[in-house]
Design a protein around this motif. Structure first.
Motif, PDB file in Angstrom:
ATOM      1  N   TYR A 100      60.696  82.400  46.674  1.00  0.00           N
ATOM      2  CA  TYR A 100      59.305  82.225  47.098  1.00  0.00           C
ATOM      3  C   TYR A 100      58.927  80.804  47.526  1.00  0.00           C
ATOM      4  O   TYR A 100      57.897  80.625  48.190  1.00  0.00           O
ATOM      5  N   LEU A 101      59.698  79.790  47.150  1.00  0.00           N
ATOM      6  CA  LEU A 101      59.306  78.423  47.487  1.00  0.00           C
ATOM      7  C   LEU A 101      59.503  78.175  48.980  1.00  0.00           C
ATOM      8  O   LEU A 101      60.592  78.380  49.507  1.00  0.00           O
ATOM      9  N   PRO A 102      58.480  77.741  49.679  1.00  0.00           N
ATOM     10  CA  PRO A 102      58.629  77.502  51.116  1.00  0.00           C
ATOM     11  C   PRO A 102      59.416  76.228  51.375  1.00  0.00           C
ATOM     12  O   PRO A 102      59.390  75.288  50.570  1.00  0.00           O
ATOM     13  N   PRO A 103      60.123  76.147  52.491  1.00  0.00           N
ATOM     14  CA  PRO A 103      60.819  74.904  52.824  1.00  0.00           C
ATOM     15  C   PRO A 103      59.817  73.819  53.208  1.00  0.00           C
ATOM     16  O   PRO A 103      58.718  74.103  53.681  1.00  0.00           O
ATOM     17  N   MET A 156      53.160  80.924  53.599  1.00  0.00           N
ATOM     18  CA  MET A 156      52.884  79.567  54.111  1.00  0.00           C
ATOM     19  C   MET A 156      53.934  79.174  55.130  1.00  0.00           C
ATOM     20  O   MET A 156      55.091  79.526  55.000  1.00  0.00           O
ATOM     21  N   GLN A 157      53.514  78.384  56.094  1.00  0.00           N
ATOM     22  CA  GLN A 157      54.450  77.890  57.082  1.00  0.00           C
ATOM     23  C   GLN A 157      55.144  76.654  56.549  1.00  0.00           C
ATOM     24  O   GLN A 157      54.611  75.911  55.737  1.00  0.00           O
ATOM     25  N   ALA A 158      56.363  76.423  57.037  1.00  0.00           N
ATOM     26  CA  ALA A 158      57.047  75.183  56.675  1.00  0.00           C
ATOM     27  C   ALA A 158      56.273  74.016  57.256  1.00  0.00           C
ATOM     28  O   ALA A 158      55.620  74.122  58.279  1.00  0.00           O
ATOM     29  N   ALA A 159      56.359  72.861  56.592  1.00  0.00           N
ATOM     30  CA  ALA A 159      55.585  71.700  57.022  1.00  0.00           C
ATOM     31  C   ALA A 159      56.432  70.449  56.971  1.00  0.00           C
ATOM     32  O   ALA A 159      57.323  70.319  56.154  1.00  0.00           O
TER      33      ALA A 159
END
Length: 401
Positions: A190-193, A1-4
């Motif tokens: 694994y947690l996305p920023p 996933m991309q950062a948001a």
């Protein structure tokens, strides 16, 4: 996933494995708030806490959690969320180690306060499912994550009882410290920023929360609904073990733990409610949830059969109540999260703080009401909470909120 950021929609929907990871993380974290509740007796004896002050073990945990909801969770609208979560997990792990090694009242009480304060990391994680979901799947994702959180709440007490029977009360805190430390490593990998937009400082962030309360009717309404339901939930699970251990049923501590495990079936409502919200059925589903919550307390009042039949009816009531609480929680969060990503953490903190206050009222009333009026008194008070919410819900049918 991309950062948001809070203002950008995800390019792709949140993957299923990430939803499951968030659900497991929330369950592991929030369970720490409840491990001590069934162990107050042995903990107070071992640490020298007087019977009159034993309630501080739970009270300080709840105070810490309430402070964290109001002063830490809103930081999710200000600071990078991944770092905020990992910092909280490290603090939780230290608090758990302190509790596992505690030999004095002071060390134990400081440890549970730290555990309560830092466990709000779960409420920073829950909005992740909303931030990284597409609008048409947001309810389903939030529902799945909330299933994990609710499982943590419901399984913590019986698990603590069973572990304490095998290895003493210190063991559950040590076991949880290992789980939280492992979770910190996994989420760090694994947690996305998630970076909220810049521009607001912390003082202004806190000041804006009262404005949100005044200007967001759906927050006030949804928080009230769930505060009433969670009050009845806490009342039930505070008083029912006392009744189950009484001569009416005569269950052992392990029997009571198994009863609580069986009641977990009700959490299947969370993903179902999320799908209903995605289809635009939040309003009727809320009415059904409130009706189920009220009806769950009428079932035990109708019990006039033999012991096994009465026990079965009480278990059915527990499942129905858990079903109502699970469904309404997801419906409420789905509605609140739709108000905007830039204020989502503050809305979540306000919502959670309000309904946990309702739960604290229910817990306080549970033991006292059972001592004063037995299970019949408990059931009528438990029925009254969702009934009041239902009366307020009827005003929603007059117009859109």
């Amino acid at each position: 996933m991309q950062a948001a950021t809070a203002d950008t929609a995800p390019q792709q929907d949140i993957p299923r494995w990430m939803v499951m990871l968030l659900a497991a993380a929330c369950g592991i974290i929030v369970a720490n708030l409840y491990y001590a509740q069934p162990l107050i007796g042995p903990i107070s004896r071992a640490t020298g806490i007087s019977p009159a002050a034993a309630g501080l073990i739970v009270t300080l945990t709840q105070i810490g959690y309430g402070l964290g909801l109001l002063f830490i969770v809103p930081m999710g609208d200000l600071f990078e969320n991944r770092k905020l979560v990992l910092t909280g997990l490290v603090a939780t792990c230290l608090g758990l180690v302190g509790a596992a090694l505690a030999q004095s009242a002071a060390q134990l009480l400081v440890s549970v306060l730290v555990i309560g304060l830092s466990s709000v990391g779960a409420q920073v994680l829950v909005p992740y499912a909303a931030h990284f979901s597409l609008p048409h799947t947001r309810g389903r994702a939030v529902g799945s994550v909330m299933s994990g959180l609710l499982l943590g709440i419901l399984l913590a007490r019986p698990l603590a009882s069973l572990v304490a029977d095998l290895s003493g009360w210190h063991a559950i805190f040590g076991l949880s410290a290992v789980l939280v430390a492992s979770l910190t490593v996994v989420l760090g990998r694994y947690l996305p920023p998630r970076r909220p937009p810049a521009g607001m400082h912390y003082g202004a962030l806190l000041g804006s929360m009262w404005t949100l309360v005044k200007t967001t009717p759906i927050l006030r309404r949804r928080a009230f609904y769930h505060a009433m339901l969670f009050a009845s939930f806490s009342l039930f699970w505070t008083a029912s073990p006392l009744w189950l251990a009484s001569p009416a049923f005569g269950l052992s501590q392990q029997g009571i733990a198994l009863f609580a495990f069986a009641g977990v079936i009700g959490v299947i409502a969370a993903p179902v409610a999320g799908r209903m919200a995605d289809r635009g059925w939040s309003r009727p589903a809320t009415g059904v949830a409130l009706l189920c919550g009220a009806g769950s307390f009428l079932l035990p009042l109708l019990m006039h059969g033999e012991r096994d039949f009465s026990l079965a009816m009480l278990l059915l009531a527990a499942i129905l109540l858990d079903f109502a609480v699970s469904a309404n929680l997801v419906l409420s969060q789905r509605a609140i999260y739709a108000l905007g990503g830039e204020i989502r953490s503050r809305l979540n903190g306000l919502f959670m703080a309000t309904f946990f206050a309702g739960g604290a009222v229910g817990s306080a009333l549970g033991g006292w009401m059972y001592a004063q009026a037995g299970w019949t008194g408990v059931a009528w008070v438990g029925f009254a909470f969702p009934l009041v919410a239902l009366l307020y819900y009827l005003t929603e049918l007059r117009g859109r909120q």
